[in-house]
Scaffold this motif. Structure first.
Motif, PDB file in Angstrom:
ATOM      1  N   LEU A   1       0.837  -1.199   0.000  1.00 45.27           N
ATOM      2  CA  LEU A   1       0.000   0.000   0.000  1.00 45.27           C
ATOM      3  C   LEU A   1       0.875   1.253   0.000  1.00 45.27           C
ATOM      4  O   LEU A   1       1.750   1.399   0.863  1.00 45.27           O
ATOM      5  N   PRO A   2       0.681   2.171  -0.935  1.00 43.88           N
ATOM      6  CA  PRO A   2       1.436   3.429  -0.883  1.00 43.88           C
ATOM      7  C   PRO A   2       1.125   4.185   0.407  1.00 43.88           C
ATOM      8  O   PRO A   2      -0.025   4.204   0.859  1.00 43.88           O
ATOM      9  N   ILE A   3       2.144   4.777   0.990  1.00 47.95           N
ATOM     10  CA  ILE A   3       1.968   5.570   2.220  1.00 47.95           C
ATOM     11  C   ILE A   3       2.095   7.033   1.818  1.00 47.95           C
ATOM     12  O   ILE A   3       3.161   7.471   1.358  1.00 47.95           O
ATOM     13  N   ARG A   4       1.008   7.776   1.956  1.00 46.56           N
ATOM     14  CA  ARG A   4       0.959   9.143   1.453  1.00 46.56           C
ATOM     15  C   ARG A   4       0.674  10.142   2.570  1.00 46.56           C
ATOM     16  O   ARG A   4      -0.174   9.906   3.433  1.00 46.56           O
ATOM     17  N   ARG A   5       1.354  11.260   2.491  1.00 40.40           N
ATOM     18  CA  ARG A   5       1.198  12.345   3.456  1.00 40.40           C
ATOM     19  C   ARG A   5       0.124  13.315   2.954  1.00 40.40           C
ATOM     20  O   ARG A   5       0.097  13.673   1.769  1.00 40.40           O
ATOM     21  N   GLU A   6      -0.762  13.712   3.860  1.00 36.39           N
ATOM     22  CA  GLU A   6      -1.736  14.762   3.573  1.00 36.39           C
ATOM     23  C   GLU A   6      -1.580  15.861   4.620  1.00 36.39           C
ATOM     24  O   GLU A   6      -1.333  15.579   5.787  1.00 36.39           O
ATOM     25  N   GLU A   7      -1.743  17.091   4.195  1.00 42.25           N
ATOM     26  CA  GLU A   7      -1.690  18.218   5.129  1.00 42.25           C
ATOM     27  C   GLU A   7      -3.042  18.918   5.101  1.00 42.25           C
ATOM     28  O   GLU A   7      -3.530  19.303   4.034  1.00 42.25           O
ATOM     29  N   VAL A   8      -3.628  19.048   6.286  1.00 34.30           N
ATOM     30  CA  VAL A   8      -4.961  19.646   6.396  1.00 34.30           C
ATOM     31  C   VAL A   8      -4.941  20.704   7.491  1.00 34.30           C
ATOM     32  O   VAL A   8      -4.071  20.717   8.369  1.00 34.30           O
ATOM     33  N   ALA A   9      -5.915  21.591   7.436  1.00 38.08           N
ATOM     34  CA  ALA A   9      -6.063  22.604   8.494  1.00 38.08           C
ATOM     35  C   ALA A   9      -6.506  21.913   9.782  1.00 38.08           C
ATOM     36  O   ALA A   9      -7.100  20.828   9.756  1.00 38.08           O
ATOM     37  N   LYS A  10      -6.228  22.546  10.907  1.00 37.67           N
ATOM     38  CA  LYS A  10      -6.570  21.943  12.188  1.00 37.67           C
ATOM     39  C   LYS A  10      -8.066  21.670  12.289  1.00 37.67           C
ATOM     40  O   LYS A  10      -8.473  20.612  12.795  1.00 37.67           O
ATOM     41  N   ASP A  11      -8.898  22.583  11.801  1.00 39.53           N
ATOM     42  CA  ASP A  11     -10.348  22.374  11.867  1.00 39.53           C
ATOM     43  C   ASP A  11     -10.743  21.118  11.106  1.00 39.53           C
ATOM     44  O   ASP A  11     -11.619  20.356  11.544  1.00 39.53           O
ATOM     45  N   GLU A  12     -10.124  20.900   9.951  1.00 36.27           N
ATOM     46  CA  GLU A  12     -10.426  19.712   9.161  1.00 36.27           C
ATOM     47  C   GLU A  12      -9.970  18.453   9.890  1.00 36.27           C
ATOM     48  O   GLU A  12     -10.667  17.427   9.886  1.00 36.27           O
ATOM     49  N   ALA A  13      -8.787  18.532  10.529  1.00 38.22           N
ATOM     50  CA  ALA A  13      -8.282  17.384  11.293  1.00 38.22           C
ATOM     51  C   ALA A  13      -9.229  17.054  12.447  1.00 38.22           C
ATOM     52  O   ALA A  13      -9.499  15.876  12.733  1.00 38.22           O
ATOM     53  N   LEU A  14      -9.763  18.077  13.101  1.00 39.49           N
ATOM     54  CA  LEU A  14     -10.707  17.847  14.196  1.00 39.49           C
ATOM     55  C   LEU A  14     -11.978  17.159  13.685  1.00 39.49           C
ATOM     56  O   LEU A  14     -12.560  16.311  14.364  1.00 39.49           O
ATOM     57  N   ARG A  15     -12.389  17.515  12.465  1.00 38.66           N
ATOM     58  CA  ARG A  15     -13.565  16.865  11.888  1.00 38.66           C
ATOM     59  C   ARG A  15     -13.263  15.402  11.554  1.00 38.66           C
ATOM     60  O   ARG A  15     -14.054  14.504  11.849  1.00 38.66           O
ATOM     61  N   ILE A  16     -12.086  15.162  10.983  1.00 35.14           N
ATOM     62  CA  ILE A  16     -11.704  13.800  10.594  1.00 35.14           C
ATOM     63  C   ILE A  16     -11.653  12.883  11.816  1.00 35.14           C
ATOM     64  O   ILE A  16     -12.091  11.725  11.762  1.00 35.14           O
ATOM     65  N   TYR A  17     -11.166  13.419  12.921  1.00 34.60           N
ATOM     66  CA  TYR A  17     -10.963  12.592  14.125  1.00 34.60           C
ATOM     67  C   TYR A  17     -12.068  12.793  15.169  1.00 34.60           C
ATOM     68  O   TYR A  17     -11.867  12.510  16.342  1.00 34.60           O
ATOM     69  N   ARG A  18     -13.220  13.226  14.723  1.00 33.63           N
ATOM     70  CA  ARG A  18     -14.299  13.533  15.680  1.00 33.63           C
ATOM     71  C   ARG A  18     -14.741  12.306  16.474  1.00 33.63           C
ATOM     72  O   ARG A  18     -15.255  12.434  17.593  1.00 33.63           O
ATOM     73  N   ASP A  19     -14.523  11.098  15.942  1.00 32.39           N
ATOM     74  CA  ASP A  19     -14.931   9.877  16.649  1.00 32.39           C
ATOM     75  C   ASP A  19     -13.737   9.165  17.301  1.00 32.39           C
ATOM     76  O   ASP A  19     -13.874   8.012  17.738  1.00 32.39           O
ATOM     77  N   GLU A  20     -12.598   9.836  17.329  1.00 31.70           N
ATOM     78  CA  GLU A  20     -11.384   9.249  17.914  1.00 31.70           C
ATOM     79  C   GLU A  20     -10.972  10.084  19.124  1.00 31.70           C
ATOM     80  O   GLU A  20     -10.273  11.093  18.977  1.00 31.70           O
ATOM     81  N   PRO A  21     -11.391   9.714  20.330  1.00 28.33           N
ATOM     82  CA  PRO A  21     -11.198  10.586  21.498  1.00 28.33           C
ATOM     83  C   PRO A  21      -9.728  10.891  21.816  1.00 28.33           C
ATOM     84  O   PRO A  21      -9.413  12.018  22.214  1.00 28.33           O
ATOM     85  N   TYR A  22      -8.854   9.930  21.647  1.00 25.95           N
ATOM     86  CA  TYR A  22      -7.445  10.158  22.005  1.00 25.95           C
ATOM     87  C   TYR A  22      -6.762  11.069  20.988  1.00 25.95           C
ATOM     88  O   TYR A  22      -6.024  11.987  21.360  1.00 25.95           O
ATOM     89  N   LYS A  23      -7.026  10.824  19.705  1.00 20.62           N
ATOM     90  CA  LYS A  23      -6.457  11.685  18.672  1.00 20.62           C
ATOM     91  C   LYS A  23      -7.026  13.101  18.799  1.00 20.62           C
ATOM     92  O   LYS A  23      -6.318  14.100  18.601  1.00 20.62           O
ATOM     93  N   LEU A  24      -8.299  13.174  19.147  1.00 20.36           N
ATOM     94  CA  LEU A  24      -8.945  14.470  19.315  1.00 20.36           C
ATOM     95  C   LEU A  24      -8.287  15.248  20.448  1.00 20.36           C
ATOM     96  O   LEU A  24      -8.016  16.455  20.326  1.00 20.36           O
ATOM     97  N   GLU A  25      -8.000  14.563  21.538  1.00 21.97           N
ATOM     98  CA  GLU A  25      -7.324  15.214  22.664  1.00 21.97           C
ATOM     99  C   GLU A  25      -5.937  15.698  22.262  1.00 21.97           C
ATOM    100  O   GLU A  25      -5.518  16.803  22.624  1.00 21.97           O
TER     101      GLU A  25
END
Length: 638
Positions: free
Chosen positions: A131-155
């Motif tokens: 599987l290719p391993i690819r880097r993505e860069e997103v704004a913090k608000d977008e990252a918070l949306r992506i991880y909204r169901d991941e409590p530890y990552k969200l913290e």
């Protein structure tokens, strides 16, 4: 035109902004296949990152230590992806690379080694998918949306400053990560899960308990096989296991982190100290002893109360604060300052095998390697400025002599001023340059550790290498111009004026408990004759020969040879086997033939056997080996 400068000074030109992989492929396809990441103008980056302007590039390959670390980070992601496939409700936290491989802390049901086969099988599927391993860069608000169901990552995200957040994806898996990573999962070729344990989120016992799963990974299966063999050999040499088997030492719940040494352990301990004292007397040291309980005002004066208080045990006696010494240094200052000294008295080399106590968290205690009470073979050398170089050289030569007796190699590291320190800039410069000059004269290569010195002075750390190639920091040489100032120490110079002495702190064994444990593993419990707790085991063929065996043992004991008689009514073969298991270097069998002729039969652990050895010549041979402190018993052939 984009100009890319290579490490050899060559320049590659590109019409369009290339990726790191493009540059690597322009060198050769074979080279590119082994590239893991790149360093662009001193920035570590993924290979697929675009290079927008001129720059200097260095490639990290599968042959580089940095490449192995990057791949192991990717292996942690592969393991996490496999676990999520098998345990969809698991929640990820962090998965760093550590010295022994990598781990990931995951909120999931308890796992054990029985579960590893399933996880490893799923990991192999992910590796085979490349599987290719690819880097993505997103704004913090977008990252918070992506991880909204991941409590530890969200913290974790909420603790980060606003700005760009990097996420790495491989197939259906994504993880919050700084990177870099290998180009695809196929680079993770040889891996194994090692163990699982509990760990609190952010090391806080009030927070959730997670499953910490450890693994190891290599680019080559041969390296993995060699590492697993090393782990197995290290397990066999574990000093706690051998210490129990040979009845050397133990630990009790009534005194956590404090070792109990048994009679056989004390035989080794005393042999170590006898040798230490012999070499130190020959090197011009005197031995001292200071109390273990000293008043708070002394520790304030030394700077320990301010800089080391959290590691000290304290008590209140007669309404006065005391501390159990974590170091021998302040007592050594009081001893030197008790009388006037002339420059003709210097150097004063005062050594102390002092019992010290340091508070360690229960979770880090580790046999003899990490304890709360230990003996340190300190010495404090008080000298004039012009004696700095010869005294440091003297210490290094003494270190060389002592370590070589145990068959231990070593390397040197120079540690400079830390952020938290005492003393003036001028004092630190003088001390640091003094150590550098001595190292230059000594002639050995050394590594510099910026900012890793003691709070009171720079130091030379001495790292020994054991039989398995592991390194251990034991000895240290620290040049200190601050404590003599704090204790107002002085000597009268040739000009009849008071001068401040320069002082060296140094240890060679370091913690004697820790050094003991290192030796147990270095020798795998099979100590050389001079160190062995039982140097000779006397085995009578039958009960009728027991008096003769005891007379042989008494004769050897009279000469100072540590001897033990196996008086059990067992077969000789079993007695020999048990003596070998107990690592007794000289196994003496006594039969009627030996009794009548006044000889003995000798068996050594390396397989040598000689019968009919006259007692007198055997005794002389043993005493000669002990006095020379040989690493292997010699002279039995012939």
């Amino acid at each position: 035109m984009i100009n890319i400068t290579l490490p050899d000074g060559g320049i590659k030109q590109f019409d369009q902004p290339p990726t790191g992989l493009d540059v690597a492929q322009s060198i050769s396809e074979g080279f590119a296949r082994n590239c893991v990441a790149m360093v662009l103008d001193e920035r570590l980056m993924d290979l697929d990152r675009t290079i927008d302007g001129d720059g200097a590039v260095r490639f990290i390959t599968t042959k580089d230590p940095e490449g192995l670390e990057i791949m192991r980070h990717s292996a942690a992601h592969v393991m996490a992806q496999a676990i999520l496939r098998l345990y969809p409700d698991a929640k990820l936290t962090i998965g760093p690379v550590v010295e022994e491989g990598f781990y990931y802390d995951i909120d999931m049901p308890p796992v054990s080694e029985e579960d590893f086969a399933r996880i490893e099988a799923e990991m192999k599927k992910i590796v085979q998918e490349k599987l290719p391993i690819r880097r993505e860069e997103v704004a913090k608000d977008e990252a918070l949306r992506i991880y909204r169901d991941e409590p530890y990552k969200l913290e974790m995200l909420k603790d980060l400053a606003d700005g760009t957040i990097s996420i790495y994806r491989q197939g259906d898996f994504f993880d919050l990560c700084r990177g870099p990573h290998v180009p695809h999962t196929g680079f993770v070729k040889a891996f194994k899960l090692m163990k699982a344990s509990g760990a609190y989120w952010r090391a806080d016992q009030t927070k959730a308990q997670l499953q910490r799963v450890y693994g190891i990974a290599f680019f080559d299966k041969k390296d993995l096989k060699a590492h697993l063999a090393f782990i197995e050999e290290a397990r066999k040499r574990n000093h706690r296991r051998i210490g129990t088997a040979l009845d050397l030492f133990s630990f009790r719940d009534e005194a956590p982190g404090m070792a109990f040494f048994h009679p056989k352990g004390m035989a080794i301990w005393n042999a170590l100290l006898d040798y230490w004292r012999l070499e130190h007397r020959a090197a011009g040291y005197v031995e001292t002893k200071t109390p273990i309980l000293l008043q708070r005002k002394l520790w304030e004066r030394s700077g320990h109360w301010e800089n080391y208080r959290e590691n000290m045990y304290t008590a209140v006696i007669d309404e006065i604060d005391y501390a159990i010494k974590p170091m021998n240094c302040p007592g050594g200052m009081l001893l030197f300052g008790r009388k006037h000294h002339s420059y003709r008295d210097l150097p004063v080399r005062a050594a102390e095998v002092g019992l010290v106590h340091r508070h360690e968290l229960s979770g880090v205690l580790n046999g003899l390697f990490r304890v709360r009470a230990f003996h340190q073979d300190d010495a404090h050398i008080f000298m004039t400025p012009d004696q700095i170089q010869p005294e440091i050289l003297g210490v290094l030569r003494l270190v060389d002599k002592i370590y070589s007796t145990f068959g231990l190699g070593f390397h040197l590291e120079l540690s400079t001023r830390p952020a938290k320190s005492i003393g003036t800039d001028a004092q630190w410069e003088t001390a640091t340059e003094g150590l550098k000059a001595a190292l230059a004269e000594y002639g050995a290569d050394y590594k510099v550790n910026e900012g890793d010195g003691a709070f009171y002075g720079p130091k030379i750390d001495i790292h020994i290498k054991d039989a398995l190639g592991r390194t251990w920091q034991c000895g240290t040489v620290q040049l200190d111009m601050s404590l003599p100032e704090r204790f107002d120490l002085s000597y009268i110079g040739a000009d009849n004026e008071r001068h401040r002495p320069i002082m060296i702190h140094r240890v060679i064994y370091g913690s004697i408990e820790r050094f003991f444990g290192i030796l147990v593993e270095h020798f795998a419990g099979q100590f050389p004759l001079w160190l062995a707790p039982v140097q000779a085991g006397v085995l009578p063929l039958n009960d009728d020969l027991l008096p003769f065996a005891r007379s042989v043992a008494e004769r050897l004991e009279t000469l100072g040879i540590r001897t033990e008689v196996d008086h059990r009514s067992e077969s000789l073969n079993k007695k020999v086997r048990d003596a070998q298991l107990n690592k007794i270097p000289l196994i003496l069998t006594c039969g009627n033939k030996e009794k009548e002729s006044g000889t003995i039969s000798v068996r050594t652990l390396d397989g040598q056997v000689r019968q009919g050895v006259p007692m007198a010549s055997f005794e002389q041979l043993v005493l000669d080996n002990i006095s020379r402190r040989t690493l292997s018993f010699d002279g039995l052939q012939g």
